[in-house]
Every structure is written in structure tokens, then in C-alpha cells.
Design a protein around this motif. Structure first.
Motif, mmCIF file in Angstrom:
data_model
loop_
_atom_site.group_PDB
_atom_site.id
_atom_site.type_symbol
_atom_site.label_atom_id
_atom_site.label_comp_id
_atom_site.label_asym_id
_atom_site.label_seq_id
_atom_site.Cartn_x
_atom_site.Cartn_y
_atom_site.Cartn_z
ATOM 1 N N MET A 72 -17.129 67.349 19.034
ATOM 2 C CA MET A 72 -18.125 67.155 17.986
ATOM 3 C C MET A 72 -19.226 66.215 18.446
ATOM 4 O O MET A 72 -20.410 66.442 18.194
ATOM 5 C CB MET A 72 -17.474 66.624 16.712
ATOM 6 C CG MET A 72 -18.396 66.699 15.499
ATOM 7 S SD MET A 72 -17.614 66.177 13.962
ATOM 8 C CE MET A 72 -18.010 64.446 13.971
ATOM 9 N N GLU A 73 -18.850 65.150 19.136
ATOM 10 C CA GLU A 73 -19.841 64.208 19.636
ATOM 11 C C GLU A 73 -20.827 64.904 20.574
ATOM 12 O O GLU A 73 -22.028 64.624 20.556
ATOM 13 C CB GLU A 73 -19.160 63.048 20.366
ATOM 14 C CG GLU A 73 -20.122 61.948 20.793
ATOM 15 C CD GLU A 73 -19.421 60.842 21.556
ATOM 16 O OE1 GLU A 73 -19.489 59.679 21.131
ATOM 17 O OE2 GLU A 73 -18.801 61.151 22.593
ATOM 18 N N SER A 74 -20.307 65.859 21.380
ATOM 19 C CA SER A 74 -21.173 66.564 22.321
ATOM 20 C C SER A 74 -22.089 67.565 21.628
ATOM 21 O O SER A 74 -23.109 67.966 22.196
ATOM 22 C CB SER A 74 -20.322 67.297 23.372
ATOM 23 O OG SER A 74 -19.655 68.420 22.800
ATOM 24 N N ARG A 75 -21.745 67.951 20.388
ATOM 25 C CA ARG A 75 -22.530 68.958 19.673
ATOM 26 C C ARG A 75 -23.502 68.344 18.662
ATOM 27 O O ARG A 75 -24.306 69.062 18.076
ATOM 28 C CB ARG A 75 -21.582 69.915 18.932
ATOM 29 C CG ARG A 75 -20.625 70.694 19.853
ATOM 30 C CD ARG A 75 -21.321 71.821 20.566
ATOM 31 N NE ARG A 75 -20.514 72.398 21.627
ATOM 32 C CZ ARG A 75 -19.559 73.312 21.459
ATOM 33 N NH1 ARG A 75 -19.310 73.758 20.244
ATOM 34 N NH2 ARG A 75 -18.892 73.792 22.477
ATOM 35 N N VAL A 76 -23.411 67.042 18.426
ATOM 36 C CA VAL A 76 -24.269 66.386 17.427
ATOM 37 C C VAL A 76 -25.099 65.300 18.103
ATOM 38 O O VAL A 76 -24.592 64.205 18.383
ATOM 39 C CB VAL A 76 -23.438 65.772 16.279
ATOM 40 C CG1 VAL A 76 -24.358 65.138 15.236
ATOM 41 C CG2 VAL A 76 -22.548 66.821 15.631
ATOM 42 N N ILE A 129 -14.723 69.773 28.140
ATOM 43 C CA ILE A 129 -14.769 68.470 27.459
ATOM 44 C C ILE A 129 -14.047 67.405 28.287
ATOM 45 O O ILE A 129 -14.545 66.291 28.481
ATOM 46 C CB ILE A 129 -14.157 68.566 26.054
ATOM 47 C CG1 ILE A 129 -15.100 69.308 25.116
ATOM 48 C CG2 ILE A 129 -13.830 67.198 25.487
ATOM 49 C CD1 ILE A 129 -16.411 68.586 24.865
ATOM 50 N N ILE A 130 -12.856 67.732 28.774
ATOM 51 C CA ILE A 130 -12.072 66.768 29.558
ATOM 52 C C ILE A 130 -12.819 66.362 30.811
ATOM 53 O O ILE A 130 -12.873 65.172 31.184
ATOM 54 C CB ILE A 130 -10.694 67.381 29.912
ATOM 55 C CG1 ILE A 130 -9.835 67.531 28.649
ATOM 56 C CG2 ILE A 130 -9.966 66.522 30.929
ATOM 57 C CD1 ILE A 130 -8.604 68.365 28.823
ATOM 58 N N SER A 131 -13.430 67.343 31.483
ATOM 59 C CA SER A 131 -14.158 67.067 32.718
ATOM 60 C C SER A 131 -15.438 66.274 32.440
ATOM 61 O O SER A 131 -15.715 65.261 33.106
ATOM 62 C CB SER A 131 -14.506 68.393 33.413
ATOM 63 O OG SER A 131 -15.313 68.179 34.535
#
Length: 324
Positions: A171-175, A315-317
Motif C-alpha cells: 500500500m505504501e508503494s501505491r500511495v 515488494i520484498i526485493s
């Protein structure tokens, strides 16, 4: 008798014999009780799903299904026991992480999710609810306020690499502008307790645990992690509806066996489960526990795992997530 007609009769008889042989072969398995391993304690969500499914599956197979809890390492110990089973009568219930993220999080994972299992079927899925402390805004106001605040929002999860953790990182990466800091907990009840007390602000929690607290007015529900609305919580919008783009994440349980599982056993299990998961009784029992019954082909399960592993792997990478 004309040759053409004779050939047609012979062909029909051969087809019938092959069909009979296939049915007889399928009915020859299982020949003894089937062990169903669950990598979590009794009363846990995977255990509840396993026991709901075990009863009708036992009746369909004509043999007892013996549920054995083998908790540890977020279910990976049990998954490894399934991978190494050789008797054709050991299967297991697993969760997302065992097949989609564990290989990237655990450098010494003793099994290969892509090679060491016979996939059988997804059993049940559930969305996660983004819940918040009562001091936070909700609905469409939440994301703009959170992004504009410039602060880091604390969120709880049941541990590094859990769906709740990776989902919030996603979510952080999408907002744009939204920043969050992870606070690990032993379990979701502890997260909710601290959220009510104001020690943590956000979390992604299964609806069966989240909604009673929401309905009691102790925490707020912001949205669901599914692409659209869910029958489990029909009045709650999806996160996509309130501005989180391309966000679709569920928790799920699945049934698998070792790579050595015979094709006959795999097909029998998949076929029986396709019927069982459509049963009104099973669907209601799962629904009452906050789950939606699924039931897929082995190919459908494999595709789901592949797609989700790609998302979680990125996401993990990207975030550099590691287990200590």
C-alpha cells in the motif's frame, strides 16, 4: 457385420473400458486414513478451515481424515513435512506465505514451493480490513490526510513477512506520500488491543477479527484489500474505491501434497473438493468464520501462487525486507 460398424463397436467398448479403468483406479485411493497436516495450532484460522473441510472430505473418500497440527516457522515446518512425505496418504493445508514469500524471506527454506509439491486446490479466501485507531479519519478522507501529514503512520502485523506486513508495504508503494512504520506483534488480538489504546494506528486484519471491534465502535474500518467489494463485508468499500490503485490482496488457505503424490490421488482430491466447496453447508460454515469457499483446479491454484509470488517478491526485493 460390416467392418465400419464393427470398428465403431470396438472403439466404443474400448472407450468404456478405459473410463471404467480410470474410475476403478480413482476409487482404489485412498487405501488407509489420510493425514492432513496443519502448520498452525488448534483453533487457528488454517486449523478451522482444515477441520471444516476434513469432515465432508472423509465421507467422500471413505477413509478417516486425521488432522495433525504441526506448528512452527509460520507454517513452514508443516509444509516441509508434506514435501518430504512418501506414503501417498499425507497432505497439508498451507497459507499464502508458505508458497509465495517464504522462499524469499528464509534463505535456508528446506523446500522449493515450485518443485516439491503437488498442488490440489485453493480452499478459502478472505480479504483484509484496513482498520485504524478512532482518532484517524476514514473513508476517502484518510489517504489524502495521511499522505499530506508528512508523518510516519505506525501499523501492526503478526510479524515480518506476514501478509499484513507485506500488504502495508504494498500500500505504501501505491500511495504517493504515504509513509508507514512497522510494529511486529505476536497476534492480531494484541494489535487490536494496542490500537484501541492508541499505541498503534493502523493494521490489516481479517474481517472475522476486525469487524466485531469495528461494530463495537472501538476501532474504525477504512476499506478492504480486495479489488471490489466482498460479500463478507458488503457495506465496506475496497481500498481501490478510495484511491489505492491496483490493490488486490487476500489471505487464503490451500490444500497440497508432496511432489510424489500419485496423479490418481491428486485428481481424486481435486474432484471431490470441487463438489465439497460448493456445498451450502460448507460454504456457510466457512462464511460464518469470515471465509469464502473457493475450490480450484490444481492449475488454477498454481496460477494464483505464481501471480502472487511475483507481487510479493517485488515488494520484498524493493523494500529490502529480511528476517533476522
Amino acid at each position: 457385420m460390416p467392418i465400419a460398424r464393427r470398428s465403431a463397436i470396438v472403439a466404443a467398448c474400448s472407450t468404456a473400458l478405459l473410463a471404467f479403468a480410470g474410475t476403478a483406479s480413482a476409487q482404489s485411493w485412498p487405501t488407509k486414513p489420510v493425514r492432513l497436516l496443519v502448520g498452525f495450532p488448534g483453533g487457528s484460522t488454517p486449523d478451522v478451515v482444515a477441520r471444516i473441510v476434513a469432515e465432508p472430505l472423509s465421507k467422500a473418500l471413505g477413509q478417516p481424515i486425521v488432522v495433525e497440527n504441526k506448528p512452527g516457522a509460520s507454517g513452514n515446518i508443516s509444509a516441509d513435512l508434506v514435501a518430504k512425505a512418501t506414503d501417498d496418504h499425507t497432505i497439508g493445508v498451507v497459507i499464502n506465505g508458505n508458497l509465495t514469500s517464504s522462499q524469499m524471506l528464509y534463505p535456508n527454506l528446506p523446500y522449493d514451493p515450485a518443485k516439491d509439491f503437488s498442488y490440489i486446490s485453493l480452499l478459502a479466501t478472505a480479504p483484509l480490513v484496513l482498520v485504524a485507531n478512532n482518532n484517524l479519519p476514514t473513508g476517502k478522507e484518510f489517504l489524502p490526510a495521511a499522505a499530506a501529514s508528512g508523518q510516519k503512520w505506525s501499523y501492526g502485523s503478526v510479524g515480518v513477512g506476514s501478509v499484513g506486513h507485506l500488504g502495508m508495504e504494498l500500500m505504501e508503494s501505491r500511495v504517493p506520500g504515504f509513509k508507514a512504520v512497522h510494529v511486529p506483534y505476536r497476534g492480531n488480538p494484541q494489535i487490536l488491543t494496542d490500537m484501541i489504546g492508541g499505541q498503534v494506528q493502523l493494521a490489516l486484519i481479517p474481517p472475522g477479527l476486525a469487524m466485531p471491534q469495528v461494530q463495537a465502535g472501538k476501532v474504525k474500518a477504512i476499506g478492504l484489500t480486495t479489488a471490489g467489494r466482498s460479500a463478507l463485508v458488503p457495506d465496506l468499500p475496497s481500498l481501490s474505491e478510495i484511491g489505492v490503485k491496483d490493490f488486490n490482496l487476500e489471505v487464503w488457505t490451500a490444500l497440497l501434497g508432496p511432489a510424489s503424490l500419485s496423479p490418481v490421488a491428486q485428481k481424486r482430491l481435486s474432484t471431490e473438493l470441487a463438489v465439497i466447496m460448493k456445498s451450502p453447508d460448507v460454504r456457510k460454515k466457512l462464511f460464518d468464520q469470515g471465509w469464502q469457499a473457493v475450490g480450484t483446479s490444481p492449475e488454477g491454484m498454481k496460477l494464483r501462487v505464481k501471480d502472487e509470488a511475483a507481487i510479493m517478491g517485488k515488494i520484498i526485493s524493493t523494500k529490502g525486507i529480511k528476517l533476522n
